[in-house]
Design a protein around this motif. Structure first.
Motif, short mmCIF file in Angstrom:
data_model
loop_
_atom_site.label_atom_id
_atom_site.label_comp_id
_atom_site.label_asym_id
_atom_site.label_seq_id
_atom_site.Cartn_x
_atom_site.Cartn_y
_atom_site.Cartn_z
N TRP A 15 42.24 48.86 24.00
CA TRP A 15 42.56 47.72 24.87
C TRP A 15 42.62 46.43 24.05
CZ3 TRP A 15 41.24 42.89 26.34
CH2 TRP A 15 41.82 42.39 27.52
N ARG A 57 46.17 44.36 23.35
CA ARG A 57 46.39 43.15 24.15
C ARG A 57 46.26 41.87 23.32
NH1 ARG A 57 46.41 45.29 29.54
NH2 ARG A 57 47.09 43.21 30.17
N CYS A 111 40.77 24.21 20.00
CA CYS A 111 41.57 24.97 19.03
C CYS A 111 42.65 24.11 18.40
CB CYS A 111 42.20 26.16 19.73
SG CYS A 111 41.04 26.97 20.81
N PHE A 124 36.65 36.28 20.65
CA PHE A 124 36.29 35.17 19.77
C PHE A 124 35.40 35.61 18.60
CE2 PHE A 124 38.14 31.86 22.30
CZ PHE A 124 38.12 32.35 23.60
N GLY A 127 42.39 33.11 31.73
CA GLY A 127 43.26 33.70 30.72
C GLY A 127 44.74 33.59 31.05
N ILE A 144 45.94 29.92 30.61
CA ILE A 144 46.00 29.49 29.21
C ILE A 144 47.14 30.22 28.49
CG2 ILE A 144 44.75 29.33 27.03
CD1 ILE A 144 43.75 27.43 29.19
N PHE A 145 47.31 31.46 28.79
CA PHE A 145 48.40 32.24 28.18
C PHE A 145 49.75 31.58 28.54
CE2 PHE A 145 48.77 36.48 26.15
CZ PHE A 145 50.14 36.60 26.09
N ALA A 158 50.26 28.30 26.75
CA ALA A 158 50.59 28.50 25.34
C ALA A 158 52.07 28.85 25.18
CB ALA A 158 49.72 29.61 24.76
N HIS A 197 47.48 28.50 15.69
CA HIS A 197 46.14 28.89 16.13
C HIS A 197 46.15 30.39 16.40
CE1 HIS A 197 42.43 29.33 18.20
NE2 HIS A 197 42.96 29.39 19.40
N ALA A 225 45.06 32.91 18.33
CA ALA A 225 44.44 33.31 19.60
C ALA A 225 44.83 34.72 20.00
CB ALA A 225 44.87 32.33 20.69
N ILE A 270 51.18 36.33 21.63
CA ILE A 270 51.64 34.93 21.81
C ILE A 270 52.49 34.51 20.62
CG2 ILE A 270 50.79 32.55 21.69
CD1 ILE A 270 48.88 33.22 23.84
N PHE A 300 46.49 24.86 19.69
CA PHE A 300 46.63 24.78 21.15
C PHE A 300 45.38 25.42 21.76
CE2 PHE A 300 47.92 29.25 21.32
CZ PHE A 300 48.53 29.42 20.07
O1 4VN Z 1 46.29 40.87 27.90
C1 4VN Z 1 45.32 40.49 28.61
O2 4VN Z 1 44.97 41.01 29.67
C2 4VN Z 1 44.56 39.27 28.15
C3 4VN Z 1 45.24 38.03 28.73
C4 4VN Z 1 44.46 36.79 28.36
N1 4VN Z 1 44.29 36.70 26.90
C5 4VN Z 1 44.22 35.48 26.31
C6 4VN Z 1 44.58 34.33 27.00
C7 4VN Z 1 44.49 33.10 26.36
C8 4VN Z 1 44.06 33.04 25.07
C9 4VN Z 1 43.90 31.76 24.37
C10 4VN Z 1 42.62 31.29 24.11
C11 4VN Z 1 42.44 30.07 23.49
C12 4VN Z 1 41.07 29.55 23.24
O3 4VN Z 1 40.93 29.36 21.88
C13 4VN Z 1 43.55 29.30 23.07
C14 4VN Z 1 44.82 29.76 23.32
C15 4VN Z 1 45.01 30.99 23.98
CL1 4VN Z 1 46.60 31.54 24.30
C16 4VN Z 1 43.72 34.22 24.41
N2 4VN Z 1 43.83 35.41 25.04
C17 4VN Z 1 43.77 37.89 26.21
C18 4VN Z 1 44.54 39.16 26.61
#
Ligand code: 4VN
Length: 332
Positions: free
Chosen positions: A32, A36, A111, A156, A222, A225-226, A229, A257, A259, A263, A319
């Motif tokens: 997973w 992801r 970030c 993280f 999430g 933020i996704f 981004a 960044h 992350a 992305i 970001f």
């Molecule tokens: O695929 C999935 O279900 C999940 C969906 C959500 N995900 C995420 C979402 C946001 C980030 C993230 C975090 C920060 C903080 O530094 C800055 C920038 C970003 Cl884009 C990292 N991962 C993980 C996989």
């Protein structure tokens, strides 16, 4: 006065926690996490705090030059996981390395912290008031994570990276005199700030309303933020390239960044640049917030991919929380 980057360094705690290690303490899997996020492992501190990681970077930066700590004018540490608010992590670094002539302060931009801090350092030097500085991104995110929440705790890691920035001496020939930053666009949007939070505090005294919430743990929407981004950041990159009058295909490398690798895939497509130019190392570190770009930069310099001889055009884009985001188009 134009500035240049003279050295880059990075440091991470020695303990490596793999995705399989995490699957032993929470309901997750290597499959997973890897599919992801692109993350395979991360460094997690046993007993080193943020100022310890940052001081290791500072010492390495000085060792790469013939400068002594006393020759440093300023230290900026970008972090959302300081040892504490007071004293700042930067002044603790100053003490650990003996930079007795420096002024030191922390910068909080999550970030985007390293990108904001490098831009600020460049202005301190451009003003003519200061000549040599350390700009460090450092995090021990493991101390603010909710380790019972698999949706965030797997993402993280801990680490630090940084650069030594200095004024280019006036007697250098004019053709070597090029600005470090060709163009920049720093942005933030507080309206969306509560979608990524950590270490929240609220009034608490014999005279305040009781029962207000304290949210120490890192919390993230999430999806929000996704989407931020993928939507806002490529636009920022393209605007910055346009301001620099540099087409995306003339950029040597994009250091974003670290992350999430999916992305980076989407961003490469949106800016119509070769995905191979989007360097990445989140597989080894996870998301180290303000440390992610300087760790990647330092590893790329150590590998000879980036040369720090002023010959390459690099895009640095952070970001994250704030929300904050920002791009520097640099000649390093
Ligand atoms: O695929 C999935 O279900 C999940 C969906 C959500 N995900 C995420 C979402 C946001 C980030 C993230 C975090 C920060 C903080 O530094 C800055 C920038 C970003 Cl884009 C990292 N991962 C993980 C996989």
């Amino acid at each position: 006065t134009v500035s240049k980057l003279t050295a880059a360094a990075h440091y991470a705690p020695k303990q490596i926690i793999t995705n399989d290690d995490l699957s032993k303490i929470m309901d997750t899997s290597d499959e997973w996490i890897s599919s992801r996020t692109g993350i395979k492992a991360r460094h997690i501190s046993v007993d080193e705090n943020t100022s310890d990681l940052a001081a290791q970077v500072a010492e390495q930066l000085l060792d790469q030059t013939d400068y002594t700590a006393e020759m440093i004018d300023f230290i900026i540490v970008a972090t959302i996981t300081p040892d504490g608010n007071m004293p700042s992590t930067a002044t603790l670094v100053q003490s650990k390395i003996g930079a007795t002539n420096a002024f030191a302060f922390d910068l909080t931009a999550a970030c985007s912290g390293f990108v904001y801090a490098l831009s600020m350092a460049d202005k301190l030097i451009a003003s003519g008031a200061y000549q040599k500085g350390l700009v460090i991104g450092a995090e021990v995110l493991s101390k603010v994570l909710d380790w019972s929440d698999r949706s965030t705790s797997v993402l993280f890691g801990d680490g630090a990276g940084g650069v030594l920035i200095e004024a280019v001496s006036p007697n250098v020939t004019s053709d070597e005199q090029h600005p470090l930053i060709l163009s920049e666009q720093l942005k933030s949007d507080g309206n969306r700030g509560m979608s990524l939070t950590s270490s929240l505090t609220s009034p608490s005294s014999p005279f305040s309303k009781s029962g207000l919430v304290d949210d120490a743990f890192l919390k993230m929407d999430g999806r929000a933020i996704f989407d931020f981004a993928v939507r806002d950041v490529p636009k920022n990159m393209l605007e910055s390239l346009e301001k620099a009058a540099i087409p995306a295909e003339d950029v040597d490398y994009f250091l974003l960044h670290q992350a999430n690798s999916r992305i980076l895939d989407k961003m490469a497509r949106k800016v119509k640049a070769d995905r191979a130019k989007f360097l990445q190392n989140m597989q080894h570190y996870g998301n180290t917030s303000a440390a992610s770009i300087p760790i990647l930069l330092s590893e790329s310099v150590a590998a000879g991919t980036i040369k720090l001889d002023g010959s390459q055009t690099i895009v640095l884009t952070g970001f994250g929380g704030g929300l904050t985001w920002g791009t520097l188009v640099v000649k390093i």
